[in-house]
Design an enzyme around this catalytic site. Structure first.
Site, PDB file in Angstrom:
ATOM      1  N   SER A  25       0.802  -1.153  -0.035  1.00 36.63           N
ATOM      2  CA  SER A  25       0.017  -0.086  -0.134  1.00 36.63           C
ATOM      3  C   SER A  25       1.004   1.311   0.102  1.00 36.63           C
ATOM      4  O   SER A  25       1.944   1.402   0.706  1.00 36.63           O
ATOM      5  CB  SER A  25      -0.948   0.096   1.303  1.00 36.63           C
ATOM      6  OG  SER A  25      -1.635   0.971   1.267  1.00 36.63           O
ATOM      7  N   CYS A 134      -2.616   3.487  12.886  1.00 37.95           N
ATOM      8  CA  CYS A 134      -3.474   4.946  12.864  1.00 37.95           C
ATOM      9  C   CYS A 134      -3.686   5.208  14.317  1.00 37.95           C
ATOM     10  O   CYS A 134      -4.311   4.455  15.120  1.00 37.95           O
ATOM     11  CB  CYS A 134      -4.700   4.909  11.793  1.00 37.95           C
ATOM     12  SG  CYS A 134      -4.689   4.343  10.252  1.00 37.95           S
ATOM     13  N   LYS A 168      -2.920  -5.375   8.986  1.00 34.53           N
ATOM     14  CA  LYS A 168      -1.341  -4.868   8.690  1.00 34.53           C
ATOM     15  C   LYS A 168      -0.988  -4.269  10.027  1.00 34.53           C
ATOM     16  O   LYS A 168      -1.386  -3.429  10.423  1.00 34.53           O
ATOM     17  CB  LYS A 168      -1.387  -4.186   7.593  1.00 34.53           C
ATOM     18  CG  LYS A 168      -0.293  -3.426   7.281  1.00 34.53           C
ATOM     19  CD  LYS A 168       0.035  -2.624   6.265  1.00 34.53           C
ATOM     20  CE  LYS A 168       1.699  -2.358   5.746  1.00 34.53           C
ATOM     21  NZ  LYS A 168       1.420  -1.536   4.516  1.00 34.53           N
ATOM     22  N   THR A 196       5.542   0.443   8.444  1.00 31.35           N
ATOM     23  CA  THR A 196       6.968   1.285   8.607  1.00 31.35           C
ATOM     24  C   THR A 196       7.132   1.494  10.041  1.00 31.35           C
ATOM     25  O   THR A 196       6.352   1.260  10.981  1.00 31.35           O
ATOM     26  CB  THR A 196       6.966   2.666   7.962  1.00 31.35           C
ATOM     27  OG1 THR A 196       5.727   3.364   8.395  1.00 31.35           O
ATOM     28  CG2 THR A 196       6.861   2.595   6.571  1.00 31.35           C
ATOM     29  N   GLY A 220      12.032   0.498   3.417  1.00 29.33           N
ATOM     30  CA  GLY A 220      13.011   0.046   2.644  1.00 29.33           C
ATOM     31  C   GLY A 220      14.218  -0.997   3.411  1.00 29.33           C
ATOM     32  O   GLY A 220      14.067  -1.509   4.399  1.00 29.33           O
TER      33      GLY A 220
HETATM   34  C1  FMN Z   1       5.520   6.415   0.366  1.00 30.47           C
HETATM   35  C2  FMN Z   1       4.913   5.522   1.287  1.00 30.47           C
HETATM   36  C3  FMN Z   1       3.471   5.702   1.537  1.00 30.47           C
HETATM   37  C4  FMN Z   1       2.696   4.420   2.294  1.00 30.47           C
HETATM   38  N1  FMN Z   1       1.393   4.529   2.428  1.00 30.47           N
HETATM   39  C5  FMN Z   1       0.986   3.627   3.030  1.00 30.47           C
HETATM   40  C6  FMN Z   1      -0.647   3.540   3.408  1.00 30.47           C
HETATM   41  O1  FMN Z   1      -1.261   4.414   2.685  1.00 30.47           O
HETATM   42  N2  FMN Z   1      -0.998   2.579   4.061  1.00 30.47           N
HETATM   43  C7  FMN Z   1      -0.129   1.716   4.606  1.00 30.47           C
HETATM   44  O2  FMN Z   1      -0.848   0.611   5.235  1.00 30.47           O
HETATM   45  N3  FMN Z   1       1.297   1.505   4.223  1.00 30.47           N
HETATM   46  C8  FMN Z   1       1.549   2.519   3.773  1.00 30.47           C
HETATM   47  N4  FMN Z   1       3.116   2.384   3.516  1.00 30.47           N
HETATM   48  C9  FMN Z   1       3.894   1.439   4.041  1.00 30.47           C
HETATM   49  C10 FMN Z   1       4.269   0.381   2.842  1.00 30.47           C
HETATM   50  O3  FMN Z   1       2.862  -0.332   2.619  1.00 30.47           O
HETATM   51  C11 FMN Z   1       5.124  -0.797   3.638  1.00 30.47           C
HETATM   52  O4  FMN Z   1       4.421  -1.374   4.746  1.00 30.47           O
HETATM   53  C12 FMN Z   1       6.535  -0.129   3.919  1.00 30.47           C
HETATM   54  O5  FMN Z   1       6.666   0.654   3.309  1.00 30.47           O
HETATM   55  C13 FMN Z   1       7.336  -1.334   4.518  1.00 30.47           C
HETATM   56  O6  FMN Z   1       7.694  -2.001   2.968  1.00 30.47           O
HETATM   57  P1  FMN Z   1       8.951  -1.483   1.932  1.00 30.47           P
HETATM   58  O7  FMN Z   1      10.191  -1.587   2.972  1.00 30.47           O
HETATM   59  O8  FMN Z   1       8.839  -2.712   1.082  1.00 30.47           O
HETATM   60  O9  FMN Z   1       8.570  -0.363   1.576  1.00 30.47           O
HETATM   61  C14 FMN Z   1       3.799   3.283   2.698  1.00 30.47           C
HETATM   62  C15 FMN Z   1       5.150   3.426   2.489  1.00 30.47           C
HETATM   63  C16 FMN Z   1       5.570   4.399   1.664  1.00 30.47           C
HETATM   64  C17 FMN Z   1       7.211   4.414   1.424  1.00 30.47           C
END
Ligand code: FMN
Length: 314
Positions: A25, A134, A168, A196, A220
């Site tokens: 997401s 949230c 999540k 995150t 990341g």
């Molecule tokens: C720019 C950005 C926007 C995100 N928006 C959401 C969101 O709207 N809802 C959500 O549950 N997670 C959101 N996330 C979290 C990601 O879905 C994911 O859980 C997190 O980035 C860890 O995975 P990654 O290391 O592969 O990015 C967002 C992450 C990023 C970087």
């Protein structure tokens, strides 16, 4: 090699994805934005940007800040709101083969329920992912930090939809296993581990936090070992499918999560760097399966665990 995974083995018919690579997401928009860059139909599923009851402008700029092997974001859950999603996005999703899971956000249980009530039964919506990272406006704590609150929210959403429901989890929960068990008992079909991690950066010129609101969420490769450990712990403790999320950039990273006990992975930040990364990860999983002589990818799910985990046995 068989790649299909079932994210809702306890529901009639289950929730089968063609493969375990899912767009996370917030980094794949509403699934339309990358149309020229990647064949989305090859993905296991797409999780939409956060959908709230009303449109949200999000936070002021800057919202993104790069760190070593990571990305801080403070987007503030910007989105077009549920009514525009129903009018403009869902009809497109309904014409795709790849399932679209809607990421739900809200500031109160009533707001989450309002979004689910509007979306349940809308063609094109294949399932929901509850973002419990949230703050609950009533108490100020994150839904996902408190087992009781997270369970109350999950139960309320569960009562309003028959669609698959992923929760999540927030990596900050003081007792993540308690939260995972509570939302499992409240009707979650699968757990996504995790969102995150909280972080921050300071602008040396202004001597102030880079983000006007203070901190942001770190994603990341920097967070992969942290989230991987959470997957290992949650998958070992709760009999629900776990979806690993955090820093997946290569097939090797995805395999680590699968062996830790995840039955699928989500890819977020890496898509910003290389939009076709998810397809390379999928190809890498296939190559691994061939090399290792696997008939079913499920054969390696939870391989690193002392005991079998959900999704690891058929
Ligand atoms: C720019 C950005 C926007 C995100 N928006 C959401 C969101 O709207 N809802 C959500 O549950 N997670 C959101 N996330 C979290 C990601 O879905 C994911 O859980 C997190 O980035 C860890 O995975 P990654 O290391 O592969 O990015 C967002 C992450 C990023 C970087």
């Amino acid at each position: 090699m068989k790649l299909a995974v079932n994210l809702a083995p306890h529901r009639p018919g289950g929730f089968w994805l063609a493969n375990p690579v899912i767009a996370a997401s917030g980094t794949f928009g509403y699934g339309t934005e990358y149309a020229d860059l990647i064949d989305r139909e090859q993905l296991g599923a797409i999780v939409s940007k956060a959908v709230a009851l009303t449109p949200r402008a999000g936070n002021p700029m800057p919202r993104l800040y790069e760190t070593p092997a990571g990305l801080l974001n403070a987007i503030g859950l910007q989105g077009i709101g549920v009514e525009r999603v129903i009018a403009e996005k869902a009809p497109l999703w309904a014409s795709w083969r790849v399932p679209v899971i809607v990421n739900l956000v809200g500031e109160s249980i009533a707001e989450f329920c309002g979004v689910v009530e509007r979306l349940s039964g809308v063609a094109g919506v294949a399932g929901f992912e509850l973002n419990v990272s949230c703050p609950n406006v009533e108490g100020g704590t994150l839904f996902g930090d408190d087992p009781q609150l997270a369970a109350e929210l999950t139960r309320a959403v569960r009562q309003r939809t028959d669609l698959p429901l992923l929760v999540k989890l927030a990596p900050t929960a003081p007792d993540l296993i308690a939260v995972a068990r509570a939302v499992a008992a409240a009707g979650a079909d699968a757990l996504v581990v995790a969102n995150t991690w909280p972080g921050m950066a300071i602008d040396l010129a202004t001597r102030r936090p880079v983000f006007p609101g203070g901190g942001g969420g770190l994603s990341g490769p920097a967070i992969r070992p942290l989230s991987l450990r959470l997957v290992y712990r949650v998958a070992g403790a709760v009999a629900l499918p776990v979806v690993g999320c955090g820093g997946v950039a290569t097939a090797a990273d995805a395999l680590e999560y699968l062996m830790a006990g995840a039955c699928a992975v989500q890819v977020g930040t890496m898509t910003f760097r290389e939009p076709s990364a998810m397809l390379a990860i999928l190809a890498g999983l296939r190559e691994f399966g061939e090399r290792e002589g696997l008939r079913d990818l499920a054969d390696i799910i939870g391989a690193a665990q002392p005991r079998p985990v959900a999704g690891g046995e058929r």
